[in-house]
Design an enzyme around this catalytic site. Structure first.
Site, PDB file in Angstrom:
ATOM      1  N   HIS A  98       0.800  -1.222   0.000  1.00 17.24           N
ATOM      2  CA  HIS A  98       0.000   0.000   0.000  1.00 17.24           C
ATOM      3  C   HIS A  98       0.833   1.274   0.000  1.00 17.24           C
ATOM      4  O   HIS A  98       0.288   2.371  -0.156  1.00 17.24           O
ATOM      5  CB  HIS A  98      -0.977  -0.005   1.171  1.00 17.24           C
ATOM      6  N   ASP A 121      -9.758  -0.525   3.851  1.00 22.03           N
ATOM      7  CA  ASP A 121      -8.577  -1.095   4.494  1.00 22.03           C
ATOM      8  C   ASP A 121      -8.941  -1.571   5.897  1.00 22.03           C
ATOM      9  O   ASP A 121      -9.760  -0.942   6.574  1.00 22.03           O
ATOM     10  CB  ASP A 121      -7.476  -0.036   4.583  1.00 22.03           C
ATOM     11  N   HIS A 123      -6.708  -1.412   8.070  1.00 18.49           N
ATOM     12  CA  HIS A 123      -5.824  -0.545   8.844  1.00 18.49           C
ATOM     13  C   HIS A 123      -6.034   0.912   8.442  1.00 18.49           C
ATOM     14  O   HIS A 123      -6.635   1.204   7.403  1.00 18.49           O
ATOM     15  CB  HIS A 123      -4.369  -0.945   8.609  1.00 18.49           C
ATOM     16  N   ASP A 125      -3.427   3.164   7.991  1.00 17.82           N
ATOM     17  CA  ASP A 125      -2.307   3.665   7.191  1.00 17.82           C
ATOM     18  C   ASP A 125      -2.046   5.139   7.488  1.00 17.82           C
ATOM     19  O   ASP A 125      -1.704   5.917   6.599  1.00 17.82           O
ATOM     20  CB  ASP A 125      -2.555   3.439   5.701  1.00 17.82           C
ATOM     21  N   HIS A 138       4.254   1.081   4.287  1.00 16.13           N
ATOM     22  CA  HIS A 138       2.888   0.789   3.824  1.00 16.13           C
ATOM     23  C   HIS A 138       1.846   1.134   4.884  1.00 16.13           C
ATOM     24  O   HIS A 138       0.647   1.143   4.576  1.00 16.13           O
ATOM     25  CB  HIS A 138       2.752  -0.667   3.359  1.00 16.13           C
ATOM     26  N   ASP A 225      -7.307  -1.881  -0.347  1.00 15.86           N
ATOM     27  CA  ASP A 225      -6.393  -2.896   0.170  1.00 15.86           C
ATOM     28  C   ASP A 225      -7.194  -4.180   0.339  1.00 15.86           C
ATOM     29  O   ASP A 225      -8.229  -4.180   1.019  1.00 15.86           O
ATOM     30  CB  ASP A 225      -5.829  -2.417   1.512  1.00 15.86           C
ATOM     31  N   ASP A 227      -6.762  -6.539   2.194  1.00 14.35           N
ATOM     32  CA  ASP A 227      -6.951  -6.992   3.565  1.00 14.35           C
ATOM     33  C   ASP A 227      -8.158  -6.329   4.234  1.00 14.35           C
ATOM     34  O   ASP A 227      -8.513  -6.664   5.368  1.00 14.35           O
ATOM     35  CB  ASP A 227      -5.685  -6.826   4.404  1.00 14.35           C
ATOM     36  N   GLU A 270      -1.837  -5.008  -2.112  1.00  8.97           N
ATOM     37  CA  GLU A 270      -1.538  -5.995  -1.067  1.00  8.97           C
ATOM     38  C   GLU A 270      -1.929  -7.425  -1.419  1.00  8.97           C
ATOM     39  O   GLU A 270      -2.085  -8.267  -0.525  1.00  8.97           O
ATOM     40  CB  GLU A 270      -2.155  -5.578   0.276  1.00  8.97           C
TER      41      GLU A 270
END
Length: 298
Positions: A98, A121, A123, A125, A138, A225, A227, A270
């Site tokens: 990412h 995402d 997360h 980031d 990332h 992303d 994930d 990712e």
């Protein structure tokens, strides 16, 4: 939506400091992205991959791993994405980790005065060198795009603050570091965690997200992303977090984005085929891309 699509791959794994995700663009191409989008009547141009320098040894600068190489690749990517935008085409960037969002957003924002940004995402980031527990870049691209962090990251493309906090929505978050939570509260950024998705439903979340990023913006970039999806549906990612967006929720959200007709660019990142099962995550990425561009059963 712009039917002239230019694909760019970025075989980057240095931002994640984990091998395998650099093969993401190849895995997505192998999963048939070009044929799938061409079948929809889209005009596809594949520009190949950005060259990413392989370091001879591990480097870390002020808690930023491989800073020189990540900046170099993203400056190249920003130039390519800017050229695509200048030509009136839609950039579709394939990652790679990412950290490549640094270059994608920089290239897009040069041509969109008030850019909206949807960040799918698990997360945030939103780390900087000061707050990152790992030093992996990332985990920093959204912060840098907002103007926070190391000046070599915030100034990719030759200018800082690519997007304003009020024009950003994060969707699917379920793993936030302490520094990220503090930044979100301080700048008042819109974040739909999995709690809101479970409570409100994906359709309502997307209605609110689309309304938010469409207000006072001239175009919207999608940074997705894999994930963000639950590992059951997308196992081939480097930082999986259970309890994520389902396969169908992912499609519904992107179908709603297609209906809203607000996107000017997108990236899918990712995908790590080393961690995948029979290229499943790359195939999921391709299916989601088709929804972004308006593919429906009826």
């Amino acid at each position: 939506m712009n039917k002239n699509i230019s694909i760019v791959g970025v075989p980057m794994d240095l931002g994640a400091d984990r091998r395998g995700v650099d093969m993401g663009p190849s895995a997505i191409r192998y999963a048939g992205v070009v044929a799938r989008l061409e079948k929809m009547g889209l005009n596809i141009e594949d520009r190949g991959d950005i060259f990413v320098t392989r370091p001879h040894r591990f480097t870390e600068t002020e808690n930023h791993k491989y800073l020189d190489e990540v900046v170099e690749a993203n400056e190249k990517l920003a130039d390519v994405v800017s050229d695509i935008m200048q030509g009136g085409r839609f950039p579709l960037v394939l990652g790679g980790d990412h950290s490549i969002a640094l270059g994608t957003v920089a290239g897009v924002a040069k041509h969109v005065e008030n850019l909206g940004l949807i960040w799918f995402d698990a997360h945030g980031d939103l780390n900087t060198g000061t707050t990152s527990p790992s030093g992996n870049i990332h985990g920093m691209p959204l912060a840098a795009s907002l103007g926070y962090g190391h000046d070599r990251l915030t100034n990719i493309g030759g200018y800082a603050q690519k997007v304003k906090p009020e024009n950003v929505v994060v969707i699917g978050a379920r793993d936030l570091d302490a520094g990220e939570r503090e930044l979100i509260k301080r700048i008042g950024m819109k974040v739909f965690t999995m709690h809101e998705i479970d409570k409100l439903g994906m359709a309502r979340v997307m209605d609110e997200a689309i309304a938010h990023v469409s207000k006072n913006t001239d175009g919207v970039h999608l940074s997705l992303d894999l994930d963000g999806l639950d590992p059951h549906d997308a196992p081939g990612v480097g930082t999986p977090v259970i309890g994520g967006i389902s396969y169908r929720e992912g499609h519904v959200s992107l179908e709603m984005l297609a209906d809203a007709d607000i996107l000017c660019s997108a990236e899918f990142v990712e995908v790590n085929p080393i961690l995948d099962r029979e290229n499943m995550t790359a195939r999921v990425a391709v299916a989601l891309m088709s929804s972004v561009f308006g593919d429906k059963l009826l």
